[in-house]
Design a protein around this motif. Sequence first.
Motif, PDB file in Angstrom:
ATOM      1  N   ARG A 195       0.824  -1.214   0.000  1.00 34.72           N
ATOM      2  CA  ARG A 195       0.000   0.000   0.000  1.00 34.72           C
ATOM      3  C   ARG A 195       0.858   1.264   0.000  1.00 34.72           C
ATOM      4  O   ARG A 195       0.542   2.261   0.661  1.00 34.72           O
ATOM      5  CB  ARG A 195      -0.959   0.014   1.206  1.00 34.72           C
ATOM      6  N   VAL A 196       1.945   1.237  -0.758  1.00 39.29           N
ATOM      7  CA  VAL A 196       2.801   2.406  -0.928  1.00 39.29           C
ATOM      8  C   VAL A 196       2.531   3.002  -2.306  1.00 39.29           C
ATOM      9  O   VAL A 196       2.716   2.310  -3.314  1.00 39.29           O
ATOM     10  CB  VAL A 196       4.292   2.049  -0.799  1.00 39.29           C
ATOM     11  N   PRO A 197       2.093   4.244  -2.395  1.00 42.14           N
ATOM     12  CA  PRO A 197       1.781   4.826  -3.704  1.00 42.14           C
ATOM     13  C   PRO A 197       3.011   4.932  -4.605  1.00 42.14           C
ATOM     14  O   PRO A 197       4.092   5.361  -4.172  1.00 42.14           O
ATOM     15  CB  PRO A 197       1.240   6.218  -3.361  1.00 42.14           C
ATOM     16  N   VAL A 198       2.831   4.529  -5.834  1.00 38.94           N
ATOM     17  CA  VAL A 198       3.836   4.721  -6.875  1.00 38.94           C
ATOM     18  C   VAL A 198       3.384   5.872  -7.765  1.00 38.94           C
ATOM     19  O   VAL A 198       2.238   5.886  -8.231  1.00 38.94           O
ATOM     20  CB  VAL A 198       4.020   3.451  -7.719  1.00 38.94           C
ATOM     21  N   ILE A 199       4.269   6.833  -7.991  1.00 40.70           N
ATOM     22  CA  ILE A 199       4.021   7.876  -8.985  1.00 40.70           C
ATOM     23  C   ILE A 199       4.674   7.421 -10.284  1.00 40.70           C
ATOM     24  O   ILE A 199       5.895   7.320 -10.375  1.00 40.70           O
ATOM     25  CB  ILE A 199       4.614   9.230  -8.550  1.00 40.70           C
ATOM     26  N   GLU A 200       3.845   7.119 -11.272  1.00 41.22           N
ATOM     27  CA  GLU A 200       4.344   6.717 -12.586  1.00 41.22           C
ATOM     28  C   GLU A 200       4.304   7.934 -13.505  1.00 41.22           C
ATOM     29  O   GLU A 200       3.240   8.355 -13.960  1.00 41.22           O
ATOM     30  CB  GLU A 200       3.499   5.586 -13.170  1.00 41.22           C
ATOM     31  N   ASP A 201       5.470   8.505 -13.765  1.00 39.17           N
ATOM     32  CA  ASP A 201       5.574   9.720 -14.568  1.00 39.17           C
ATOM     33  C   ASP A 201       5.925   9.320 -16.003  1.00 39.17           C
ATOM     34  O   ASP A 201       6.982   8.739 -16.249  1.00 39.17           O
ATOM     35  CB  ASP A 201       6.678  10.602 -13.967  1.00 39.17           C
ATOM     36  N   ASN A 202       5.040   9.646 -16.945  1.00 35.28           N
ATOM     37  CA  ASN A 202       5.206   9.150 -18.314  1.00 35.28           C
ATOM     38  C   ASN A 202       5.116  10.279 -19.342  1.00 35.28           C
ATOM     39  O   ASN A 202       4.196  10.319 -20.162  1.00 35.28           O
ATOM     40  CB  ASN A 202       4.166   8.072 -18.627  1.00 35.28           C
ATOM     41  N   PRO A 203       6.080  11.199 -19.348  1.00 40.20           N
ATOM     42  CA  PRO A 203       6.019  12.276 -20.344  1.00 40.20           C
ATOM     43  C   PRO A 203       6.480  11.861 -21.736  1.00 40.20           C
ATOM     44  O   PRO A 203       6.133  12.518 -22.718  1.00 40.20           O
ATOM     45  CB  PRO A 203       6.960  13.336 -19.761  1.00 40.20           C
TER      46      PRO A 203
END
Length: 397
Positions: A195-203
Amino acid sequence: MYAYAQRVKYMQGSAVREILKVTEEPEVISFAGGLPAPELFPLQQLREGFARVLAGPDASSLQYSTTEGYVKLREYLAVQMSSEGINAGPENILITNGSQQALDLIAKLFLNPGDTVLVENPSYLGAIQTFRSYEANFVTLPSDEQGITTEGFAEIITRFRPKLIYVSPNFRNPTGLTMSLTRRKSLAELSNRFRVPVIEDNPYGALRYSGEHLPAVKSFDRRETVLYLSTFSKTVAPGLRLGWVVAPPELMAKLVLAKQGTDLHTSTLVQRALYYYLTHNCVESHISSLRKEYAQRLALMLREMAAYFPSQASWTRPNGGMFIWVTLPDKVDATQLLQEAVREKIAFVPGSPFFANGGGENTLRLNFSNSTPEQISTGIERLGRLLDTKLNPKLED
């Protein structure tokens, strides 16, 4: 003179922005900024979009609007997300002032001073800046050419109890490398389990020049712990400052509150003009043109590097994106090398600012998307000569 908040001392300037100031002279060939090619902007189509939105008696495009963003644009993005394997309705999408604002809003909601963020090493400088401004601590994740190594990842999470995990799986800034399919699945599973949020940054995901498309980490998310970010900066134009975040309802409500306190909403006019552009033009044709041109520039830069760089240098060979990552022998300081390079009318970004906990002094980042083929050939030859002089000094008679 002023009694600043404690967090101000954690705010640091962007190394890239400072270098861009130095390289504004027209004769300097700069591989420094992560800039798209301005000659490829859809200028005429965007001009038409703004004109159409402003035509007629309806002035609502100049009025205040909802914090979530223009609903038709969010509906359009929801359809696009489905092509990534992401199940999201317009109610799950928040329009932001670039994906950089999305990073800031998420950090504001999750981070207390002293909290831990897991990041790739090296990682996107803008993300490091944002998390550091909220007084976060960093734990850097081991990685190789297939992205972060998820072996031992559970132990890292258990030991450091991070509040956030930040990754950029596709052609990441600064290395240009891509996370493998197996590791994407594993990361989503670990995020769900702990339950650890992942920030998936996809520019950069749309800018693939070779290899097969890989599904988003978010597409393997079963418990809504992966937050997906993207932007129009690389595929349309960065000056529009339009990005978006995909999040579950509970978090969306908090993001909306955070954005209301920041800027109320993203420009109504820009959102509507962009929506007109997206729905009245063949966007895929435009992106295909970008891919073709950038692929040629990448291939040219790699050929020129092979021809002119000394054997002691090594570099990545990306399948997409905008960057090549160069590693030099340990004795070379890329920041000092930049000073010499500018005198030779060539610029790059030293790699050390991309390392959250220090290191990387012998690395540098090259951008290939913003330079013409002629500039790439001339600039790489100049840089190669400089590196050869530095690494292979001639003995005096």
